[in-house]
Design a protein around this motif. Structure first.
Motif: not given
Length: 309
Positions: A213-221, A223-224, A228-234, A274-279
């Motif tokens: 909403a604020a136009g912030k293109r964070s890595p999670i915005v 990547l999704g 993003g969770a997979q990047v954390v694991v890596a 990995l289990r709850h990335h969208g919550e």
């Protein structure tokens, strides 16, 4: 996400439990390990490589680093209030106090005191190198959120964080003790830069809607949350792979494997994302799990040097 600011939450009664919790969330005391660890690492490396340890310099540098991080955290709330990204953030200092200018100048006061401490170290050593490196960290801290740059809104925050709290800060702490430079310390600082950037990366997962909403293109915005969770694991695998490589390759003492004390936090972080990335409600505190990873791995690394030499 936290709920929108309500009158009963930001009213004048500072004694209510909810408000106390909001103040603790706003001040973020666990996050100050981010300021402490580069000084700890740089000093430990200096002690291990050159047996250099000036406790006065260490303590002044530590206090100054905490003040400078306080400036960054405080002014970030001010800058975020100008973009509207913190509209739902009840624990923003600006939302809590409703006094943006006061918060802004309080942050600048922390910066001035922090730079004064670093300046005292540089003056006492008759060498401006440490001051220059710390000022470089401050520049990176400002362009992260400060206008007109706001590079954090372009998804560059993790890169800025890596250099500011890794090579630059560790190099400054190392130089403050040895008056010199070390490729070994810079190589080791990569690990700390990565663990610090991981904290920032994890802070984005629960606020994707507000960022968009604020136009912030964070890595999670970008990547999704799933990728993003997979990047954390890596990232965790890379961090602990580097720690193992440095210790087993003889670049750091074997005792620096005490850094593996952060593995339980890394496991918990990866499993939860990995289990709850969208919550958002479930993973909103993931950045504090990442802080635990950062703290325990950093503490163990430094202890490895002090216990060996």
């Amino acid at each position: 996400m936290t709920s929108p600011v309500a009158v009963s939450v930001v009213g004048p009664d500072d004694r209510t439990p909810d408000r106390k919790k909001l103040w603790m969330a706003a001040l973020k005391p666990p996050m100050y390990s981010v300021a402490i660890m580069p000084i700890w690492w740089g000093t430990a490396l200096a002690y291990g490589q050159q047996h250099a340890l000036n406790w006065g310099v260490f303590l002044v540098f530590m206090g100054s680093a905490i003040l400078i991080l306080a400036w960054e955290n405080i002014t970030n709330d001010v800058f975020d209030s100008e973009t509207g990204i913190d509209i739902n953030k009840a624990h923003s200092l600006v939302n809590l106090t409703q006094r943006k200018q006061l918060v802004f100048w309080l942050g600048n006061g922390c910066l001035a005191l922090g730079i004064l401490g670093i300046g005292a170290i540089a003056y006492g050593q008759q060498d401006p190198t440490v001051l220059g490196l710390v000022l470089g960290c401050c520049v990176l801290g400002y362009v992260y959120q400060g206008p007109p740059f706001r590079w954090g809104y372009q998804g560059l925050g993790e890169i800025l964080c890596f250099f500011a709290f890794g090579p630059l800060a560790v190099g400054a702490a190392y130089h403050s003790q040895t008056h010199g430079w070390s490729w070994e310390s810079q190589t080791a600082s990569i690990v700390l830069g990565l663990t610090t950037s991981l904290i920032l990366l994890c802070s984005h997962f629960h606020q994707v809607e507000d960022d968009v909403a604020a136009g912030k293109r964070s890595p999670i915005v970008r990547l999704g949350t799933q990728r993003g969770a997979q990047v954390v694991v890596a990232s965790c695998l890379v961090i602990y792979g580097l720690i193992l490589a440095l210790a087993l390759g003889g670049y750091t003492p074997l005792a620096t494997l005490l850094s593996l004390a952060g593995v339980p936090a890394a496991w918990k972080l990866c499993r939860q994302l990995l289990r709850h990335h969208g919550e958002p409600a479930v993973i909103k505190d993931c950045k504090f799990i990442a802080v635990g990873l950062h703290f325990w791995s950093g503490l163990g690394f430094g202890l490895g040097f002090f216990l060996t030499y």
